[in-house]
Design a protein around this motif. Structure first.
Motif, PDB file in Angstrom:
ATOM      1  N   LEU B  53       0.825  -1.207   0.000  1.00 43.69           N
ATOM      2  CA  LEU B  53       0.000   0.000   0.000  1.00 43.69           C
ATOM      3  C   LEU B  53       0.859   1.257   0.000  1.00 43.69           C
ATOM      4  N   VAL B  54       1.886   1.275   0.842  1.00 40.79           N
ATOM      5  CA  VAL B  54       2.710   2.488   0.907  1.00 40.79           C
ATOM      6  C   VAL B  54       3.510   2.654  -0.388  1.00 40.79           C
ATOM      7  N   ARG B  55       3.858   1.534  -1.032  1.00 44.25           N
ATOM      8  CA  ARG B  55       4.596   1.622  -2.297  1.00 44.25           C
ATOM      9  C   ARG B  55       3.712   2.094  -3.447  1.00 44.25           C
ATOM     10  N   CYS B  56       2.401   1.933  -3.264  1.00 44.15           N
ATOM     11  CA  CYS B  56       1.482   2.471  -4.271  1.00 44.15           C
ATOM     12  C   CYS B  56       1.367   3.991  -4.148  1.00 44.15           C
ATOM     13  N   MET B  57       1.749   4.522  -2.991  1.00 43.88           N
ATOM     14  CA  MET B  57       1.605   5.961  -2.794  1.00 43.88           C
ATOM     15  C   MET B  57       2.648   6.761  -3.567  1.00 43.88           C
ATOM     16  N   ASN B  58       3.775   6.138  -3.905  1.00 43.57           N
ATOM     17  CA  ASN B  58       4.737   6.834  -4.771  1.00 43.57           C
ATOM     18  C   ASN B  58       4.992   6.021  -6.044  1.00 43.57           C
ATOM     19  N   LEU B  59       4.087   5.072  -6.279  1.00 44.25           N
ATOM     20  CA  LEU B  59       4.119   4.265  -7.496  1.00 44.25           C
ATOM     21  C   LEU B  59       5.384   3.428  -7.667  1.00 44.25           C
ATOM     22  N   ALA B  65      -5.527  -1.780 -10.242  1.00 43.65           N
ATOM     23  CA  ALA B  65      -6.706  -0.968 -10.533  1.00 43.65           C
ATOM     24  C   ALA B  65      -6.818   0.100  -9.468  1.00 43.65           C
ATOM     25  N   GLY B  66      -7.610   1.122  -9.777  1.00 43.00           N
ATOM     26  CA  GLY B  66      -7.807   2.186  -8.808  1.00 43.00           C
ATOM     27  C   GLY B  66      -6.923   3.384  -9.083  1.00 43.00           C
ATOM     28  N   ARG B  67      -7.141   4.423  -8.290  1.00 43.41           N
ATOM     29  CA  ARG B  67      -6.420   5.655  -8.549  1.00 43.41           C
ATOM     30  C   ARG B  67      -5.718   6.161  -7.296  1.00 43.41           C
ATOM     31  N   VAL B  68      -4.534   6.717  -7.506  1.00 46.04           N
ATOM     32  CA  VAL B  68      -3.768   7.282  -6.410  1.00 46.04           C
ATOM     33  C   VAL B  68      -3.515   8.753  -6.725  1.00 46.04           C
ATOM     34  N   PHE B  69      -4.020   9.628  -5.852  1.00 38.39           N
ATOM     35  CA  PHE B  69      -3.806  11.057  -6.038  1.00 38.39           C
ATOM     36  C   PHE B  69      -2.784  11.552  -5.039  1.00 38.39           C
ATOM     37  N   PHE B  70      -1.846  12.352  -5.532  1.00 37.60           N
ATOM     38  CA  PHE B  70      -0.923  13.030  -4.635  1.00 37.60           C
ATOM     39  C   PHE B  70      -1.042  14.522  -4.904  1.00 37.60           C
ATOM     40  N   ASP B  71      -1.438  15.250  -3.875  1.00 36.75           N
ATOM     41  CA  ASP B  71      -1.561  16.692  -4.005  1.00 36.75           C
ATOM     42  C   ASP B  71      -2.483  17.060  -5.183  1.00 36.75           C
ATOM     43  N   SER B  76      -0.735   7.930 -11.720  1.00 37.23           N
ATOM     44  CA  SER B  76      -0.551   7.015 -12.850  1.00 37.23           C
ATOM     45  C   SER B  76      -0.760   7.707 -14.197  1.00 37.23           C
ATOM     46  N   GLU B  77      -1.261   8.947 -14.155  1.00 41.34           N
ATOM     47  CA  GLU B  77      -1.394   9.696 -15.401  1.00 41.34           C
ATOM     48  C   GLU B  77      -0.073  10.327 -15.830  1.00 41.34           C
ATOM     49  N   LEU B  78       0.882  10.344 -14.906  1.00 43.14           N
ATOM     50  CA  LEU B  78       2.144  11.026 -15.191  1.00 43.14           C
ATOM     51  C   LEU B  78       3.077  10.151 -16.009  1.00 43.14           C
ATOM     52  N   GLY B  79       3.880  10.805 -16.837  1.00 43.87           N
ATOM     53  CA  GLY B  79       4.929  10.100 -17.559  1.00 43.87           C
ATOM     54  C   GLY B  79       6.071   9.812 -16.600  1.00 43.87           C
ATOM     55  N   LYS B  81       9.106  10.828 -16.496  1.00 44.70           N
ATOM     56  CA  LYS B  81       9.871  11.989 -16.068  1.00 44.70           C
ATOM     57  C   LYS B  81       9.100  12.824 -15.044  1.00 44.70           C
ATOM     58  N   GLU B  82       7.812  13.013 -15.341  1.00 43.72           N
ATOM     59  CA  GLU B  82       6.986  13.799 -14.417  1.00 43.72           C
ATOM     60  C   GLU B  82       6.840  13.083 -13.079  1.00 43.72           C
ATOM     61  N   LEU B  83       6.738  11.749 -13.158  1.00 41.84           N
ATOM     62  CA  LEU B  83       6.620  10.975 -11.925  1.00 41.84           C
ATOM     63  C   LEU B  83       7.880  11.146 -11.074  1.00 41.84           C
ATOM     64  N   ASN B  84       9.043  11.064 -11.732  1.00 40.26           N
ATOM     65  CA  ASN B  84      10.287  11.257 -10.993  1.00 40.26           C
ATOM     66  C   ASN B  84      10.329  12.637 -10.340  1.00 40.26           C
ATOM     67  N   GLU B  85       9.794  13.632 -11.042  1.00 39.30           N
ATOM     68  CA  GLU B  85       9.755  14.971 -10.456  1.00 39.30           C
ATOM     69  C   GLU B  85       8.843  14.994  -9.231  1.00 39.30           C
ATOM     70  N   LYS B  86       7.666  14.354  -9.379  1.00 37.39           N
ATOM     71  CA  LYS B  86       6.722  14.294  -8.258  1.00 37.39           C
ATOM     72  C   LYS B  86       7.365  13.617  -7.045  1.00 37.39           C
TER      73      LYS B  86
END
Lengths: 219, 338
Positions: B53-59, B65-71, B76-79, B81-86
């Motif tokens: 679960l905690v590893r799903c929080m930073n992907l 299935a399902g969605r994880v929102f940060f801020d 999961s919509e991020l590419g 590079k963007e994910l690494n930035e997040k």
């Protein structure tokens, strides 16, 4: 010691070292990236690419399974196309490169796989990209093991280079075979053996020493 | 975006691992909201799915299935590079510290700053500040191999904070540490939460860790969240079997509960525990009780705790005790099987 003897020993020692170090350097240029690729594209790696990984793995295995002498002979036309002749030190370098690169790739692979997966995961959690993980995590963290691997690789290449003496390669191996085998001058052969053993010892010890020097895990 | 101050939101999360022995569901239908600035605990036994679960929080783990929102941003919509930035805004610490073994403490803290291209001098300055924050100034040139477990975790915390993250994920961060060191690290986390306002998510299998620093907790059991709420509430009135199990660690269950006797669990909610409740009850009712389990501690400056006693056989006595506890406003419940 007779000057003729020295004239025989010095150039052939130099030739052996030259063949070994040049081909080791060339083999690392190919083998290091290949080893990194094998680790990175592994199914549990940081950028899994199973097909590429399987292709590279098979290539490495194929090359690794051909005995060096046979590889040297099989490559003789390629060798003469590249260096102009199929015998002598430079010809040996071509074969050594082909034999050593996959060997080094496997050595590098096993060193990099020693890096704690937790540390890699931590760097991923910090947003490190693939290149950053390779350059800032995998290689630096594995440096002690990579150095031991380099020492083993170089001594292995030295052994291959001596073997090439039987089919017209140069260096200490050629002298040992020519004098010890064809002319039955056993003393000369033993001198060459002692020199080879000494060189192997030096590389091995230097490698281990450097490895201990750079390894910060042991204190 | 519903709630302005939520930093992490998880909707309908499912994670299934495909193994050669078939599919293993690690998480199923998880819904979770974590508010900005809180210390949120996730507790469960090993294998419950909490690390996943905690590893799903930073992907680090891709949800099935399902969605994880940060801020407010769906991760999961991020590419890549963007994910690494997040991820620069999501710090993480681990049970096994995961420090770079060939780098000094200072260099370890500089590592995430190097990743974002901070100039060397600036990175060093920031790293020194962080070393001061975690009280390890004198260890800046030590390698991890020269540090104790607690010190390593402090370096890891400093490293995780280097890029000023909004959230700090702690995956069993104290599980490899002894109780004293654990307390120190937890105090540090609490301090960081208060000083820097960093939201902290704590994964643990130890209720004591949750009690010590968390304001809210989710109890995870067999891939599901079985209870979620304020720590005090769950502590006072656990609803699920697993919550009880976590409140009474198996190792402490030394006594075989009475010969068919009934047991009473008395809860101290921070108001009453300095009064001799149990003695008063015994004196008032005139019947002795057998104490089977007792555990009190300081939570958020309040004394919290619980005592389990074996009730006398006489129904009359039991009624008296219930009446006494009721008049004193003390929470209690009858328990059969812990």
């Amino acid at each position: 010691m007779k000057p003729e003897l020295l004239q025989l020993i010095l150039p052939s020692t130099w030739e052996s070292l030259y063949m070994t170090l040049i081909s080791a350097a060339l083999a690392y240029i190919a083998g290091l990236p290949l080893g990194i690729l094998l680790v990175v594209t592994d199914k549990n790696g940081i950028r899994p690419l199973p097909t590429l990984n399987a292709v590279l793995g098979t290539l490495v295995n194929l090359l690794r399974s051909v005995p060096f002498l046979i590889l040297f002979i099989a490559l003789r036309y390629v060798t003469s196309a590249i260096v102009g002749k199929a015998y002598g030190a430079r010809a040996v370098i071509v074969a050594l490169f082909v034999a050593a690169a996959p060997f080094i790739a496997r050595m590098v692979e096993s060193s990099l796989k020693e890096v704690d997966p937790g540390v890699i995961e931590a760097s991923q959690s910090m947003g490190a990209n693939t290149m950053q993980i390779i350059c800032k995590v995998l290689l630096p963290e594995a440096r002690a093991s990579l150095l031991v691997g380099a020492a083993i690789s170089i001594t292995t290449i030295l052994g291959y280079s001596a073997m090439a003496g039987i089919v017209g390669g140069g260096g200490l191996g050629a002298v040992a075979i020519n004098y010890g085998y064809y002319r039955n001058e056993t003393a000369m052969m033993w001198i060459m053996i002692v020199i080879l053993v000494a060189i192997v010892q030096v590389f091995q010890e230097v490698g281990l020493y450097l490895s201990r020097m750079v390894d910060k895990r042991i204190r | 975006m519903e709630s302005a101050n939520e930093i992490i939101r998880i909707e309908g999360l499912n994670k299934t691992f495909h193994t050669k022995d078939g599919d293993v569901v690690a998480l199923d239908d998880i819904h979770l909201e974590i508010a900005q600035g809180e210390i949120f605990g996730i507790i469960g036994l090993s294998g419950a799915g909490k690390s996943t679960l905690v590893r799903c929080m930073n992907l680090l783990e891709q949800p099935t299935a399902g969605r994880v929102f940060f801020d407010g941003q769906e991760l999961s919509e991020l590419g890549r590079k963007e994910l690494n930035e997040k991820r620069h805004s999501i710090g993480m610490i681990f049970q096994s510290f995961n420090l770079l073994m060939q780098r000094t403490a200072l260099q370890n803290i500089c590592f995430p700053l190097e990743l974002v291209g901070t100039p060397k001098a600036e990175a060093k300055k920031r790293a020194r500040e962080l070393l001061a924050l975690v009280n390890l100034e004198e260890k800046e040139n030590s390698y991890p191999a020269q540090l104790s477990g607690g010190q390593k975790q402090r370096v890891a915390i400093a490293r995780a904070l280097a890029t000023n993250p909004k959230v700090l994920l702690c995956d069993e961060a104290t599980s490899a540490l002894d109780p004293n060191t654990t307390r120190g690290v937890l105090a540090l986390l609490k301090d960081i939460n208060q000083k820097l306002g960093v939201t902290i998510v704590v994964i643990t299998h130890e209720m004591s860790v949750i009690e010590e620093i968390c304001s809210r907790v989710a109890i995870l059991d067999h891939s599901h969240i079985v209870e979620l709420g304020r720590v005090e509430d769950i502590f006072v009135k656990p609803q699920s079997q697993i919550a009880r199990h976590l409140l009474f660690p198996a190792g402490k269950k030394k006594f075989k509960f009475g010969s068919g006797g009934r047991c009473l669990r008395i809860v101290f909610d921070g108001l009453s525990s300095y009064e001799p409740v149990l003695s008063s009850m015994v004196l008032e009712c005139g019947y002795p009780v057998n104490i089977l389990f007792a555990d009190t501690r300081d939570i958020d400056g309040k004394a919290m705790g619980q005592i389990v006693v074996e009730l006398p056989d006489e129904e009359k006595a039991v009624h008296r005790m219930y009446a006494y506890l009721n008049t004193q406003g003390i929470r209690f419940e009858e328990v059969k099987d812990l």
